[in-house]
Design a protein around this motif. Structure first.
Motif, short mmCIF file in Angstrom:
data_model
loop_
_atom_site.label_atom_id
_atom_site.label_comp_id
_atom_site.label_asym_id
_atom_site.label_seq_id
_atom_site.Cartn_x
_atom_site.Cartn_y
_atom_site.Cartn_z
N SER A 1 0.81 -1.23 0.00
CA SER A 1 0.00 0.00 0.00
C SER A 1 0.84 1.27 0.00
N VAL A 2 2.15 1.15 0.05
CA VAL A 2 3.02 2.32 0.17
C VAL A 2 2.92 3.24 -1.04
N ASP A 3 2.86 2.71 -2.24
CA ASP A 3 2.76 3.57 -3.43
C ASP A 3 1.46 4.38 -3.40
N LYS A 4 0.35 3.75 -3.05
CA LYS A 4 -0.93 4.47 -2.97
C LYS A 4 -0.88 5.52 -1.86
N LEU A 5 -0.27 5.17 -0.74
CA LEU A 5 -0.14 6.11 0.37
C LEU A 5 0.65 7.34 -0.06
N ASN A 6 1.78 7.13 -0.71
CA ASN A 6 2.60 8.25 -1.18
C ASN A 6 1.87 9.10 -2.22
N HIS A 7 1.07 8.47 -3.05
CA HIS A 7 0.28 9.21 -4.04
C HIS A 7 -0.73 10.13 -3.34
N ILE A 8 -1.40 9.62 -2.33
CA ILE A 8 -2.36 10.44 -1.58
C ILE A 8 -1.64 11.60 -0.88
N LEU A 9 -0.51 11.32 -0.25
CA LEU A 9 0.23 12.39 0.42
C LEU A 9 0.68 13.45 -0.58
N HIS A 10 1.06 13.04 -1.77
CA HIS A 10 1.45 14.00 -2.80
C HIS A 10 0.27 14.91 -3.18
N GLN A 11 -0.93 14.34 -3.25
CA GLN A 11 -2.13 15.13 -3.57
C GLN A 11 -2.38 16.22 -2.52
N TYR A 12 -2.03 15.97 -1.26
CA TYR A 12 -2.26 16.90 -0.17
C TYR A 12 -0.99 17.64 0.23
N GLY A 13 0.02 17.60 -0.63
CA GLY A 13 1.32 18.17 -0.32
C GLY A 13 1.32 19.63 0.08
N SER A 14 0.41 20.42 -0.44
CA SER A 14 0.39 21.85 -0.10
C SER A 14 0.00 22.10 1.35
N TYR A 15 -0.58 21.12 2.02
CA TYR A 15 -0.98 21.25 3.42
C TYR A 15 0.04 20.67 4.38
#
Length: 95
Positions: free
Chosen positions: A17-31
């Motif tokens: 699940s790490v790739d999906k987790l990192n993708h989600i974190l990238h989407q919220y990176g501005s916060y």
């Protein structure tokens, strides 16, 4: 819009699940203020803490999306900051 400072604690038990987790974190990176990851090989888990400054609904959505990933648990805790704190006044915890 009013923002909150929070810490999202994440425990990853499924490395798939790490790739999906990192993708989600990238989407919220501005916060995201900062991120710290701790691999714990003895128990075969990864522990991640994410500091954020975002509207409460964004924090909730991020934590919820992470927690829906297979083998991932997440929980958000919020700072007890007030509007006065953000302008340089005393905060609730120190008077």
């Amino acid at each position: 819009m009013e923002t909150r400072v929070a810490l999202i604690g994440i425990v990853v038990e499924n490395a798939d699940s790490v790739d999906k987790l990192n993708h989600i974190l990238h989407q919220y990176g501005s916060y995201i203020i900062g991120r710290m990851g701790l691999p714990y090989a003895k128990r075969q888990v990864n522990i991640i803490s994410i500091a954020v400054d975002a509207p409460a609904d964004v924090i909730s959505a991020l934590s919820g999306k992470l927690g829906m990933l297979d083998g991932v648990s997440s929980k958000a805790i919020y700072a007890k900051l007030t509007e006065k704190d953000e302008s340089g006044g005393a905060n609730e915890t120190t008077g």
